[in-house]
Design an enzyme around this catalytic site. Structure first.
Site, PDB file in Angstrom:
ATOM      1  N   THR A  21       0.852  -1.184   0.000  1.00 18.71           N
ATOM      2  CA  THR A  21       0.000   0.000   0.000  1.00 18.71           C
ATOM      3  C   THR A  21       0.890   1.236   0.000  1.00 18.71           C
ATOM      4  OG1 THR A  21      -1.676  -1.184   1.260  1.00 18.71           O
ATOM      5  CG2 THR A  21      -1.830   1.212   1.216  1.00 18.71           C
ATOM      6  N   GLN A  22       0.774   2.054  -1.022  1.00 15.42           N
ATOM      7  CA  GLN A  22       1.633   3.223  -1.162  1.00 15.42           C
ATOM      8  C   GLN A  22       1.189   4.380  -0.276  1.00 15.42           C
ATOM      9  OE1 GLN A  22       4.441   3.280  -3.275  1.00 15.42           O
ATOM     10  NE2 GLN A  22       4.003   1.084  -3.336  1.00 15.42           N
TER      11      GLN A  22
END
Length: 242
Positions: A21-22
């Site tokens: 998850t960025q």
């Protein structure tokens, strides 16, 4: 013209690089907590924003853990749901062991510190700031595993807007009613000044020797008649804008 192709090779997934998850997508803002005479209290609104859009207005970000702990979360809502699933399993383990031991708020605080630090070390953090409250205990854990305990805590924009209010008005002998009024004042200011906040809130408390309880959502009374809200800004005539 390019075409899409799909592989049915069962080994294809094994060669796909791991993904992380960025950044958080659906997020909640501030949680504010304080100790008062005889217990601990948390407050948060029920808004979750999808990017800059105020999308979900009944996202409840304060939950109970077992019987004597409450937890509030800022940040990515799905990560908070994952944390709650983990804590529910942890609580069920206490029941299954049937050895008379139940995790208190301080031990859950330490457990969450280990979880958040482990996920951060894998470069896949849970994008949350957490406030953990129990009988006589109030602690904070963030997404990289930083922790501390204090008499009052605020996350998100609350760390800028609510903490100064708490510093000036908090005292250790606050009654339950005074504590609730102080938290409502903090969330009212956040609603006025934080565009990711809502005036629909929940209050939760853990009193000495009692089970933790979380209120149903209710709306704060607000007043927009102040001069700072009514005067025009930046030479913009007639639109009442900021």
């Amino acid at each position: 013209m390019s075409t899409l192709s799909f592989s049915l090779d069962p080994t294809a997934a094994q060669t796909t690089p791991s993904q992380r998850t960025q950044y958080p997508i659906v997020t909640g803002t501030s949680v504010v907590g304080l100790k008062y005479k005889g217990g601990v209290m948390l407050a948060a609104d029920t808004l979750c924003s999808y990017g800059s859009m105020a999308k979900y207005k009944d996202a409840r970000r304060i939950r109970t853990v077992g019987t004597n702990t409450i937890i509030g979360a800022s940040g990515e809502y799905s990560d908070f749901q994952s944390i709650m699933d983990t804590l529910e399993g942890h609580t069920q383990d206490d029941v299954n062991y049937d050895d008379g031991h139940k995790s208190d708020a301080k031990s859950i605080h330490s457990y969450l510190r280990a979880i958040m630090y482990q996920r951060r070390s894998k470069m896949n953090p849970l994008w949350n700031d957490l406030v953990i409250a129990g009988s006589g205990f109030l602690g904070y854990v963030d997404k990289i595993g930083t922790t501390y305990e204090d008499d009052f805590i605020a996350t998100g924009f609350g760390s800028y807007l609510a903490i100064p209010i708490l510093r000036s008005k908090w005292r250790p002998d606050l009654t339950e009613g005074e504590a609730r009024a102080l938290l409502e004042d903090c969330l009212r200011v956040l609603f006025y000044r934080d565009c990711r906040a809502l005036n629909r809130i929940q209050i939760a408390k853990v009193a000495e020797g009692e089970t933790g309880v979380v209120s149903e959502p209710y709306e704060l009374e607000t007043n927009w008649e102040g001069a700072g809200f009514e005067s025009t800004k930046g030479g913009m005539e007639g639109d009442g804008g900021w």
